[in-house]
Design an enzyme around this catalytic site. Structure first.
Site, mmCIF file in Angstrom:
data_model
loop_
_atom_site.group_PDB
_atom_site.id
_atom_site.type_symbol
_atom_site.label_atom_id
_atom_site.label_comp_id
_atom_site.label_asym_id
_atom_site.label_seq_id
_atom_site.Cartn_x
_atom_site.Cartn_y
_atom_site.Cartn_z
ATOM 1 N N TRP A 1 0.934 -1.182 -0.139
ATOM 2 C CA TRP A 1 0.147 -0.016 0.016
ATOM 3 C C TRP A 1 0.917 1.321 0.031
ATOM 4 O O TRP A 1 0.585 2.117 0.555
ATOM 5 C CB TRP A 1 -1.175 -0.031 1.225
ATOM 6 C CG TRP A 1 -1.887 -1.111 1.037
ATOM 7 C CD1 TRP A 1 -3.007 -1.885 0.459
ATOM 8 C CD2 TRP A 1 -1.841 -2.306 2.154
ATOM 9 N NE1 TRP A 1 -3.333 -2.903 0.617
ATOM 10 C CE2 TRP A 1 -2.617 -3.465 1.985
ATOM 11 C CE3 TRP A 1 -0.903 -2.515 3.283
ATOM 12 C CZ2 TRP A 1 -2.851 -4.523 2.518
ATOM 13 C CZ3 TRP A 1 -1.145 -3.752 4.055
ATOM 14 C CH2 TRP A 1 -2.081 -4.809 3.560
ATOM 15 N N HIS A 2 1.808 1.304 -0.795
ATOM 16 C CA HIS A 2 2.790 2.365 -0.885
ATOM 17 C C HIS A 2 3.088 2.782 -2.147
ATOM 18 O O HIS A 2 4.320 3.190 -2.641
ATOM 19 C CB HIS A 2 4.471 2.035 -0.007
ATOM 20 C CG HIS A 2 4.161 1.346 1.109
ATOM 21 N ND1 HIS A 2 5.158 0.605 1.897
ATOM 22 C CD2 HIS A 2 3.179 1.737 1.964
ATOM 23 C CE1 HIS A 2 4.807 0.340 3.145
ATOM 24 N NE2 HIS A 2 3.562 1.342 3.254
ATOM 25 N N GLN A 3 2.118 3.209 -2.925
ATOM 26 C CA GLN A 3 2.172 3.439 -4.369
ATOM 27 C C GLN A 3 2.456 5.116 -4.569
ATOM 28 O O GLN A 3 2.318 6.056 -3.703
ATOM 29 C CB GLN A 3 0.837 3.358 -5.306
ATOM 30 C CG GLN A 3 0.203 2.155 -5.251
ATOM 31 C CD GLN A 3 -0.658 1.587 -4.081
ATOM 32 O OE1 GLN A 3 -0.956 2.292 -3.151
ATOM 33 N NE2 GLN A 3 -0.925 0.477 -3.841
#
Length: 540
Positions: free
Chosen positions: A469-471
């Protein structure tokens, strides 16, 4: 009022900081726009409520990738925050800045002023660390950064077993030597989630020059004569134009900021023309350079006292809930992955490129994206590739601003990414087999003892791995032909328009991205104030 000095698009990790800092000058009118609702919700405020938010479409965009060829055709659920606070309202609350070399690399790419010595003061400025201020931590900022309210014996044993395989314990993952194992810190205040909104905006809502509007979808930035003059919005079914006398700042996140630019006519010419969008500036880098961390999971079966699965099920979950309500402590007051180790996959690496993370709970990720606690006692965690080389892209699927774009992350497409993740899985197995943690392990559930060969492990990583969840990276900062913004975050060839969020990262940081996004907001605000241009004459 439909005219302001500054319009900030997105009340997320960076946007809230920018709005707070710009509104410190009472002569400047600041508008902060958020597509989602207010975030005063029990499960948002409760740190242990993260899993409840994965599929809650009230506060979550619920994006999905397109079919990912490098994962055998899988699609991947991408939760992203849609509320005041943005993704800081639904994340795991880990406060991790990244490695100093991350930011020095940004500078080496031509982005002057973004080296570690340049950005450290901005990290410290925001931070109110429970450990107090020193050369590396801030002690009097707005953002509460705290240690876990309790330590589970299993996580203590994990830390000791990591040390047993030769990885040193360090006092903090955010201070020298930046390589080793430690308990993580979290954005939690008094047992409640601390978001960018609760830290920076909620305390100053009384400022007369700050306007915060929720439920407002920005359709496009209006560009006239080569400069941004305002935004077109959809507010409760009504389309409006809101004008900016000084600047428009897009802080909608790495998945939405490039979409807004494209819908505004800023992007690759051929792509925009395919949707009959008038091209204002041909910037081929908009939507490119998409990066994310890929996580390979593990689950081990343990004894009932070695996990808190049973505390979160049946009648015990009500006891745990009462404990939290009465004193804001217990398992519901904890963030995710209490302990992490940051390690190098080889001595040739300049900095750690892997994270080993553990939590004394195991969960089942269903295909629909929802998460449920494992009915049997277990511990879980992941090997996270924090130094990925694979990059992807996002693109429009429709000219309709209310339709989600297409995301092509290309996970593990660079061969070194899989090789290094395999190294991490084998290293993690060594940790699980080392004392004192080994005495707690009854069996490895995932990947499972039968999954041993490189081929079988690779298949498991592709089939069972998940986003961290680190785009980032889709409006990258730089001076090359694929850059979208310059080192002062100004969109190339457009005046009075900036992008300030995780999308501007030329390379992803080596860790969770919320803290760097807040830092970007702090630095952006300083640059906006320093560069302040004379106001346009605005008529309404």
């Amino acid at each position: 009022m439909n005219a302001f000095d500054y319009i900030i698009v997105g009340a997320g990790s960076a946007g809230c900081v920018i709005a707070a800092r710009l509104s410190e000058d009472p002569t400047q009118q600041v508008l902060l726009l958020e597509a989602g609702p207010p975030a005063d919700n029990f499960w948002i405020n409760t740190p242990g409520g993260v899993a409840k938010l994965f599929e809650d479409k009230r506060f979550n965009w619920g994006f999905k990738t397109e079919s990912v060829e490098s994962l055998g055709g899988r699609t991947v659920n991408w939760p992203r925050g849609k509320a005041l606070g943005g993704s800081s309202a639904i994340n795991g609350m880990v406060y991790m800045r990244g490695h100093p070399a991350d930011f020095d690399h940004w500078t080496n790419l031509g982005n002057e002023g973004w080296g570690w010595s340049d950005v450290l003061p901005y990290f410290k400025k925001s931070e109110r660390n429970v450990r107090g201020g020193d050369d590396y931590f801030g002690g009097d900022g707005e953002l509460s950064v705290t240690d876990p309210v309790q330590r589970h014996p299993t996580t203590d044993d994990f830390l000791q077993s990591v040390k047993a395989v030769g990885i040193p314990e360090i006092r903090s993952l955010n201070a020298p030597p930046f390589e080793g194992v430690s308990y993580q810190q979290f954005t939690i205040r008094g047992g409640r989630r601390e978001t960018s909104y609760t830290a920076f905006i909620k305390p100053i809502l009384g400022r007369k020059n700050l306007t915060v509007r929720t439920g407002v979808h920005v359709l496009r930035v209006i560009v006239e004569g080569g400069e941004a003059t305002g935004v077109e919005i959809l507010d409760r079914g009504e389309t409006q134009i809101v004008k900016a006398a000084r600047e428009v700042v897009v802080s909608a996140g790495a998945l939405s900021s490039p979409q807004i630019l494209m819908l505004s006519g800023i992007g690759a010419r051929d792509h925009l023309q395919g949707f009959d969008i008038p091209v204002i500036v041909d910037l081929p880098g908009v939507g490119e350079n998409l990066q994310d961390h890929w996580a390979a999971p593990f689950v081990a079966r343990v004894g009932a006292r070695d996990s808190y699965n049973s505390n979160l099920q049946g009648l015990r979950k009500y006891v745990e809930g009462a404990r939290y309500l009465f004193n804001r402590r217990g398992f519901l007051a904890l963030g995710s992955s209490a302990v992490s180790a940051y390690v190098k996959t080889s001595p040739d690496q300049l900095q750690p490129d892997l994270q080993l993370a553990i939590r004394p709970v195991s969960a089942v990720f269903r295909p629909d994206g929802s998460v449920v606690i494992d009915p049997k006692p277990g511990i879980g965690g992941a090997v996270v590739l924090v130094g990925p080389k694979s990059t992807g892209r996002m693109e429009l699927k429709s000219p309709d601003p209310l339709k989600a774009p297409a995301f092509h992350p290309n996970y593990l497409s660079d061969p070194s990414d899989m090789a290094r993740t395999l190294y991490g899985m084998r290293l993690l197995r060594r940790v699980l087999a080392a004392e004192p943690l080994a005495r707690r392990i009854a069996a490895e559930v995932a990947p499972g003892p039968a999954v041993e060969s490189d081929q079988d492990l690779s298949n498991f990583i592709r089939q069972s791995g998940n986003t961290a969840w680190h785009q980032t990276g889709t409006c990258k900062m730089g001076c090359d032909e694929m850059a979208v913004v310059d080192a002062r975050l100004r969109v190339h060839q457009i005046k009075r328009l900036r992008v300030a969020d995780a999308s501007i990262m030329p390379r992803i940081t080596s860790g969770n991205t919320n803290a760097p996004s807040i830092m970007i907001g702090e630095k952006a605000a300083d640059m906006i104030i320093a560069d302040r241009s004379p106001p346009r004459v605005v008529t309404t």
